[in-house]
Scaffold this active site. Structure first.
Site, PDB file in Angstrom:
ATOM      1  N   ASP A 303       1.216  -1.150   0.361  1.00  0.00           N
ATOM      2  CA  ASP A 303       0.353  -0.034  -0.117  1.00  0.00           C
ATOM      3  C   ASP A 303       1.231   0.995  -0.263  1.00  0.00           C
ATOM      4  OD1 ASP A 303      -1.842   2.241   0.643  1.00  0.00           O
ATOM      5  OD2 ASP A 303      -3.150   0.663   2.099  1.00  0.00           O
ATOM      6  N   ARG A 305      -0.055   4.511  -0.033  1.00  0.00           N
ATOM      7  CA  ARG A 305      -1.286   5.758   0.306  1.00  0.00           C
ATOM      8  C   ARG A 305      -0.317   5.765   1.578  1.00  0.00           C
ATOM      9  NH1 ARG A 305      -6.903   2.848  -0.029  1.00  0.00           N
ATOM     10  NH2 ARG A 305      -6.125   1.840   1.269  1.00  0.00           N
TER      11      ARG A 305
END
EC number: 3.5.4.25
Length: 371
Positions: A303, A305
């Site tokens: 991930d 983000r």
């Protein structure tokens, strides 16, 4: 009751540190060679793996000062290739036969079609901090996280784009800090007619994030909030490979039923890797990898983000406390770490289908999502 703040702010001059990174991103996406300069003054001349061909590699070699071009990849990609140490963030790969375009493509792209070339004798070593930021720059450009580099390069071209490694490292946090409201309008939605869309833009003119405000949230109370990363395939096309479309429409409906709230629509396609790389990950999933391992094959974290933009948007809306609609404990922790109080986690669950059942199971068993 105190309504949220939606006043547009004046455009402030963009810091040169943001402008230089933005220019470097554009140059890499065009296939150009960018000079990344470290704190010690050392320079790494950088060409993305996706732009490597005979001509561009020949041009890169002109910057060499007795050194051979090498391929800088993330430690995750190096480990997939069996060439990296477990704790290496970025690894330099060199070949006795030199870095040809075919070798670069075979090392950088797990989705490469056709027969793979003979790679010859390869060696791996930890990359410098400057080369590591060259890889980070490729990530910011939403390209494969692999770059051909010449370290300790020989000067600059007269018109070459240059960027400081420190500015690349701080770019995402700095752009989040410069977000401001640039426009807003009433946009009645199906099932949520009392809705407004507010656009936020960073100082360097980068991609906007959006807030969908439904009703009149009272910022003196925890505001029902959903953080939703954009998903072209799920949100717009109705893809069945994920649950994003269901989550988007379901969140709007739930907020409307509650009377008020905010949905932040964040420009973080594919958990931050971009649409093109997400499609590559889908191709790898079709070959048998789960959603996390597909990202790792490409060289990304599971991930990518960050949540500074979401926290800054909430602050600009004068929201300091939220009831967060999520199944992802990471979002709770990240918002809290960035100064937004999460008063409650509100589960946000939708039925699986035959196409996304494995994807949802992976999120639960490997990413800790709560279903």
């Amino acid at each position: 009751m105190r309504p949220l703040q939606t006043t547009s702010g004046p455009q402030m001059p963009a810091p040169e540190t943001l402008i230089s990174v933005d220019r470097a991103i554009a140059e890499l996406r065009r296939g150009g060679i960018v000079a990344v300069q470290g704190k010690d003054g050392g320079v790494v001349h950088t060409l993305t793996a996706e732009a490597a061909n005979a001509d561009s590699l020949s041009m890169l070699a002109t910057f060499a000062a007795g050194t051979r071009p090498a391929l800088a990849v993330t430690g995750r990609r190096a480990r997939v290739l069996g060439l990296g140490a477990e704790d290496s963030a970025v690894v330099l790969l060199t070949s006795l036969g030199g870095m040809t375009a075919e070798t670069v493509a075979a090392l950088a792209d797990p989705c490469l079609s056709g027969p793979r070339p003979e790679l010859g004798v390869l060696s791996a070593s930890p990359a410098s901090a400057t080369a590591a930021q060259a890889v980070a720059l490729a990530k910011l450009a939403r390209l494969l996280p692999a770059v051909v580099v010449v370290e300790a390069g020989n000067g600059f071209a007269a018109d070459q784009i240059r960027v400081a490694a420190a500015d690349v490292a701080a770019y995402q946090v700095n752009t989040a800090r410069t977000l401001r409201v640039v426009s807003q309008a009433r946009v009645p939605l199906a099932g949520a007619e009392q809705a407004r869309i507010i656009a936020f833009r960073p100082a360097d003119g980068g991609i906007e994030h959006l807030a969908i405000v439904i009703g009149e949230p009272d910022v003196e109370q925890p505001v029902l909030t959903r953080l939703h990363s954009e998903c072209f395939t799920g949100d717009l096309l109705g893809s069945l490979r994920c649950d994003c479309g269901d989550q988007l429409k379901g969140a709007i409906a739930e907020i409307a039923q509650a009377g008020s709230g905010v949905l932040l629509y964040l420009a973080q396609e594919g958990r931050g890797i971009g649409l093109v790389n997400k499609l590559r990950a889908y191709q790898l999933q079709d070959d048998g990898f789960d959603t996390l391992d597909a990202n790792l094959q490409l060289g990304f974290d599971d991930d990518e983000r960050i949540y500074q933009p979401a926290a800054q948007m909430l602050r600009l809306l004068d929201i300091g406390s939220v009831r967060l609609m999520t199944n992802n404990p990471l979002k709770v922790g990240q918002l809290s770490a960035h100064g937004i109080r999460v008063a409650e986690r509100v589960p946000h669950i939708f039925p699986a289908n035959e196409h996304n059942r494995f994807y949802l199971n992976t999120k639960a068993t490997r990413s800790g999502h709560l279903f």
